[in-house]
Design a protein around this motif. Structure first.
Motif, PDB file in Angstrom:
ATOM      1  N   VAL A  91       0.847  -1.199   0.000  1.00  0.00           N
ATOM      2  CA  VAL A  91       0.000   0.000   0.000  1.00  0.00           C
ATOM      3  C   VAL A  91       0.872   1.236   0.000  1.00  0.00           C
ATOM      4  O   VAL A  91       0.628   2.206  -0.733  1.00  0.00           O
ATOM      5  CB  VAL A  91      -0.912   0.006   1.254  1.00  0.00           C
ATOM      6  CG1 VAL A  91      -1.764   1.261   1.277  1.00  0.00           C
ATOM      7  CG2 VAL A  91      -1.779  -1.230   1.278  1.00  0.00           C
ATOM      8  N   PHE A  94       2.473   1.891  -3.331  1.00  0.00           N
ATOM      9  CA  PHE A  94       1.444   2.392  -4.247  1.00  0.00           C
ATOM     10  C   PHE A  94       1.182   3.872  -3.992  1.00  0.00           C
ATOM     11  O   PHE A  94       1.196   4.697  -4.916  1.00  0.00           O
ATOM     12  CB  PHE A  94       0.158   1.573  -4.057  1.00  0.00           C
ATOM     13  CG  PHE A  94      -1.020   2.084  -4.829  1.00  0.00           C
ATOM     14  CD1 PHE A  94      -1.095   1.913  -6.206  1.00  0.00           C
ATOM     15  CD2 PHE A  94      -2.059   2.739  -4.181  1.00  0.00           C
ATOM     16  CE1 PHE A  94      -2.185   2.392  -6.919  1.00  0.00           C
ATOM     17  CE2 PHE A  94      -3.148   3.226  -4.880  1.00  0.00           C
ATOM     18  CZ  PHE A  94      -3.209   3.056  -6.252  1.00  0.00           C
ATOM     19  N   LEU A  95       0.974   4.232  -2.708  1.00  0.00           N
ATOM     20  CA  LEU A  95       0.677   5.629  -2.380  1.00  0.00           C
ATOM     21  C   LEU A  95       1.854   6.546  -2.680  1.00  0.00           C
ATOM     22  O   LEU A  95       1.678   7.637  -3.220  1.00  0.00           O
ATOM     23  CB  LEU A  95       0.278   5.746  -0.910  1.00  0.00           C
ATOM     24  CG  LEU A  95      -1.216   5.596  -0.637  1.00  0.00           C
ATOM     25  CD1 LEU A  95      -1.489   5.555   0.844  1.00  0.00           C
ATOM     26  CD2 LEU A  95      -2.005   6.718  -1.284  1.00  0.00           C
ATOM     27  N   ILE A  98       1.787   7.079  -6.510  1.00  0.00           N
ATOM     28  CA  ILE A  98       0.738   8.001  -6.958  1.00  0.00           C
ATOM     29  C   ILE A  98       1.073   9.420  -6.543  1.00  0.00           C
ATOM     30  O   ILE A  98       0.857  10.381  -7.266  1.00  0.00           O
ATOM     31  CB  ILE A  98      -0.615   7.619  -6.330  1.00  0.00           C
ATOM     32  CG1 ILE A  98      -1.222   6.431  -7.029  1.00  0.00           C
ATOM     33  CG2 ILE A  98      -1.583   8.759  -6.432  1.00  0.00           C
ATOM     34  CD1 ILE A  98      -2.687   6.278  -6.718  1.00  0.00           C
ATOM     35  N   ASN A  99       1.620   9.542  -5.319  1.00  0.00           N
ATOM     36  CA  ASN A  99       1.928  10.855  -4.775  1.00  0.00           C
ATOM     37  C   ASN A  99       2.945  11.608  -5.645  1.00  0.00           C
ATOM     38  O   ASN A  99       2.933  12.825  -5.712  1.00  0.00           O
ATOM     39  CB  ASN A  99       2.470  10.671  -3.360  1.00  0.00           C
ATOM     40  CG  ASN A  99       2.513  11.974  -2.612  1.00  0.00           C
ATOM     41  OD1 ASN A  99       1.484  12.582  -2.385  1.00  0.00           O
ATOM     42  ND2 ASN A  99       3.697  12.414  -2.273  1.00  0.00           N
TER      43      ASN A  99
ATOM     44  N   SER B  12      -4.935   5.993   5.702  1.00  0.00           N
ATOM     45  CA  SER B  12      -4.497   6.184   4.319  1.00  0.00           C
ATOM     46  C   SER B  12      -5.668   6.146   3.342  1.00  0.00           C
ATOM     47  O   SER B  12      -5.535   6.559   2.197  1.00  0.00           O
ATOM     48  CB  SER B  12      -3.477   5.114   3.942  1.00  0.00           C
ATOM     49  OG  SER B  12      -4.101   3.860   3.917  1.00  0.00           O
ATOM     50  N   TYR B  15      -6.916   9.503   1.659  1.00  0.00           N
ATOM     51  CA  TYR B  15      -5.924  10.020   0.720  1.00  0.00           C
ATOM     52  C   TYR B  15      -5.908   9.176  -0.547  1.00  0.00           C
ATOM     53  O   TYR B  15      -5.827   9.688  -1.658  1.00  0.00           O
ATOM     54  CB  TYR B  15      -4.536  10.019   1.366  1.00  0.00           C
ATOM     55  CG  TYR B  15      -3.526  10.854   0.611  1.00  0.00           C
ATOM     56  CD1 TYR B  15      -3.726  12.212   0.434  1.00  0.00           C
ATOM     57  CD2 TYR B  15      -2.384  10.284   0.077  1.00  0.00           C
ATOM     58  CE1 TYR B  15      -2.820  12.988  -0.252  1.00  0.00           C
ATOM     59  CE2 TYR B  15      -1.459  11.051  -0.615  1.00  0.00           C
ATOM     60  CZ  TYR B  15      -1.682  12.404  -0.780  1.00  0.00           C
ATOM     61  OH  TYR B  15      -0.778  13.164  -1.458  1.00  0.00           O
ATOM     62  N   MET B  16      -6.027   7.855  -0.335  1.00  0.00           N
ATOM     63  CA  MET B  16      -6.005   6.974  -1.500  1.00  0.00           C
ATOM     64  C   MET B  16      -7.210   7.267  -2.396  1.00  0.00           C
ATOM     65  O   MET B  16      -7.065   7.380  -3.616  1.00  0.00           O
ATOM     66  CB  MET B  16      -6.004   5.517  -1.053  1.00  0.00           C
ATOM     67  CG  MET B  16      -5.601   4.609  -2.184  1.00  0.00           C
ATOM     68  SD  MET B  16      -5.441   2.908  -1.706  1.00  0.00           S
ATOM     69  CE  MET B  16      -4.156   2.904  -0.528  1.00  0.00           C
ATOM     70  N   MET B  19      -6.649  10.573  -4.230  1.00  0.00           N
ATOM     71  CA  MET B  19      -5.653  10.505  -5.298  1.00  0.00           C
ATOM     72  C   MET B  19      -6.171   9.700  -6.491  1.00  0.00           C
ATOM     73  O   MET B  19      -5.883  10.030  -7.645  1.00  0.00           O
ATOM     74  CB  MET B  19      -4.342   9.886  -4.792  1.00  0.00           C
ATOM     75  CG  MET B  19      -3.632  10.728  -3.760  1.00  0.00           C
ATOM     76  SD  MET B  19      -3.267  12.400  -4.307  1.00  0.00           S
ATOM     77  CE  MET B  19      -1.634  12.193  -4.948  1.00  0.00           C
ATOM     78  N   VAL B  23      -6.249  12.171  -9.408  1.00  0.00           N
ATOM     79  CA  VAL B  23      -4.969  12.049 -10.115  1.00  0.00           C
ATOM     80  C   VAL B  23      -5.044  10.922 -11.142  1.00  0.00           C
ATOM     81  O   VAL B  23      -4.771  11.123 -12.319  1.00  0.00           O
ATOM     82  CB  VAL B  23      -3.799  11.800  -9.130  1.00  0.00           C
ATOM     83  CG1 VAL B  23      -2.509  11.572  -9.894  1.00  0.00           C
ATOM     84  CG2 VAL B  23      -3.644  12.990  -8.197  1.00  0.00           C
ATOM     85  N   VAL B  24      -5.476   9.751 -10.683  1.00  0.00           N
ATOM     86  CA  VAL B  24      -5.526   8.604 -11.593  1.00  0.00           C
ATOM     87  C   VAL B  24      -6.676   8.750 -12.589  1.00  0.00           C
ATOM     88  O   VAL B  24      -6.465   8.650 -13.805  1.00  0.00           O
ATOM     89  CB  VAL B  24      -5.659   7.282 -10.797  1.00  0.00           C
ATOM     90  CG1 VAL B  24      -5.733   6.105 -11.755  1.00  0.00           C
ATOM     91  CG2 VAL B  24      -4.501   7.126  -9.831  1.00  0.00           C
TER      92      VAL B  24
END
Lengths: 265, 260
Positions: A91, A94-95, A98-99, B12, B15-16, B19, B23-24
């Protein structure tokens, strides 16, 4: 290298970096409309700046947008960084990945992509300010995340465990133990977020309501127009921003020095 | 109802979600738009168009040239500055560094306005030297972003390496070329990426200095004004690809450095 050559190189580069701004500072106190002949000392640019409603609204809008976006980005980025740091490795990778995307991506692409998704695909109204704030938060939050992360890595995990052993719930331990220790990271992330939002042109252009302007978009439009009183009023604005930045840098320097002295005691 | 567990790792999740949504998903939509036409049919027309149209290829070439020259000029100015700030025999180094970095925090459009006034004073008409003005403008804007990473690397190189080189018979120039320069490669690379990529896209600098030639960023801007989302998306995807390639190449060579 001889010392005077070193000072020489630094001075020439500093001259290149500061001469334009300093010249504007000088000319902002005159009646001149172009650089060249000085035509009398006056404050009229500052009077224009502080009495033109359009300019005041634009400055207030820019500051408000920067504060709101930076606040949301700071909460989101901080919570995200804490969550990611204590997650499973997959995880977290992955974060972290993306960040990095908004950080390395061109602002033009970030702005355009949010514009296409929210305004074109979902048909969201630009005047709701939602695309604009989302754009700015997306720009800023990753930088908050990356400034909080190193502070989390420095933490001593035994403090958190001690708090749990002494009867704290995980939530209390988080608020009372972890957050206070990463405050410097959160603060520098917030400051970075504010400066990024203030400096942004591209994301703003692609997501803003037609009648709203930030300093960046306003200045770019003003350079296309021919209104000289607005142009010279912007010199006054540059002067004020320059002074604010100098003050902020001095304050931070002073603050850091005091912090170091306290640490050394 | 099951109680929601607020453990640290669940933090998390927001935030996930954010994003992925902002973003994705936008990038996925860009990818979809760049390979479809206005009726929603899949087409490679936008893609082929970009690589067969002389104008867009010319734009790509022009932005690469602008970005390369800007990066080179920034590097030539920034390296000596960073070196003196990190290793020179001068006083108040930290304060001087702050002064060199400070322009980053002043709104770039206002700084370019200031530059424009000066250039107008010297050149009378900006339209005579559009290319030179663009390079000056970009260098003026991006210089701190080249100084900072090089400085950060140089300040962390222990003086003993240089001294060892000198003791073993190298002269100052040799010691610099064979020891300090290779050791500061990581800083140079990150500075180069921080200048090269924005120099390909920041078309506002060209606009403000009356350079009407397009760079890659200007294409997106013009498709945005023309409501042409499909071609705009295609340019964005091509730019993103270039950005990813440059970033991967630079981090790759940095990793190799670390292993050595």
């Amino acid at each position: 290298m001889k010392r005077y050559i070193q000072y020489g190189i630094l001075s020439v580069v500093l001259l290149f970096m500061y001469f334009p701004i300093l010249l504007l500072v000088v000319y902002s106190f005159t009646d001149s409309t172009t650089i060249g002949a000085i035509r009398g000392f006056s404050f009229h640019n500052y009077v224009t700046l502080f009495t033109t409603k359009e300019l005041l609204d634009m400055i207030a809008g820019t500051l408000l947008l920067a504060l709101i976006s930076a606040l949301i980005a700071t909460v989101l980025g901080t919570v995200g960084a804490i969550g990611s740091f204590y997650s499973k490795k997959k995880v977290r990778i992955f974060l972290d990945g993306i960040n990095q995307v908004p950080i390395i991506n061109a602002d033009v692409v970030t702005g355009f992509s949010i514009c296409v998704l929210l305004i074109i695909v979902f048909g969201m109204n630009k005047n709701s300010f939602i695309p604009l704030v989302v754009g700015h938060v997306t720009l800023c939050a990753p930088f908050v995340y990356t400034s909080v992360m190193p502070k989390l890595k420095q933490l001593d995990n035994s403090l958190y465990e001690a708090a749990l052993d002494l009867g704290c719930t995980p939530k209390e331990a988080l608020i009372k133990i972890i957050i206070p220790q990463i405050v410097p990271g959160i603060f520098s992330g917030f400051v970075l977020a504010v400066t990024l939002s203030l400096d942004d042109y591209f994301i703003t252009t692609y997501t803003k309501p037609a009648t709203f302007d930030t300093i960046s978009t306003y200045v770019v439009n003003a350079t296309r127009g021919a209104q000289t009183n607005i142009k010279t009023a912007l010199w006054a604005l540059s002067t004020l921003i320059f002074l604010v930045v100098i003050a902020a840098v001095c304050f931070m320097n002073f603050h850091n020095k005091r912090g170091e002295e306290l640490d050394n005691r | 109802m099951k109680k929601i567990n607020i453990s640290r790792k669940n933090l998390s999740i927001p935030y996930m979600i954010y994003m992925v949504c902002f973003v994705v998903a936008p990038l996925a939509v860009l990818l979809f738009y760049s390979f479809t036409d206005s009726d929603g049919k899949i087409t490679f027309h936008n893609f082929i168009n970009f690589f067969t149209d002389g104008n867009t290829l010319g734009t790509l070439l022009y932005s690469v040239v602008v970005a390369l020259i800007t990066t080179l000029v920034c590097l030539i100015i920034a390296y000596p500055v960073a070196f003196i700030l990190a290793k020179g025999h001068i006083k108040n180094k930290t304060i001087l560094l702050m002064i060199f970095i400070m322009p980053m925090w002043i709104n770039f459009t206002l700084r370019i306005t200031a530059l424009k006034e000066i250039l107008t004073f010297f050149e009378k008409n900006l339209a005579y030297f559009p290319f030179v003005n663009t390079i000056i403008g970009m260098t003026y804007d991006f210089l701190p972003f080249m100084i900072l990473p090089i400085y950060t690397v140089l300040i962390n190189i222990d003086d003993c390496y240089m001294e060892a080189g000198l003791d073993l018979g190298a002269d100052k120039v040799q010691a610099f070329m064979k020891i300090i320069l290779p050791m500061s490669k990581a800083g140079i690379i990150s500075g180069v990426t921080m200048v090269f990529l924005p120099a390909m896209t920041n078309y506002v600098i060209l606009d403000m200095l009356y350079n009407s030639t397009y760079i890659m960023g200007s294409l997106i801007g013009s498709y945005f004004s023309a409501y042409d989302w499909h071609n705009g998306s295609m340019i964005s995807i091509i730019l993103l690809t270039i950005i990813i390639i440059v970033t991967v190449l630079s981090t790759d060579s940095n990793h190799k450095e670390e292993r050595l």
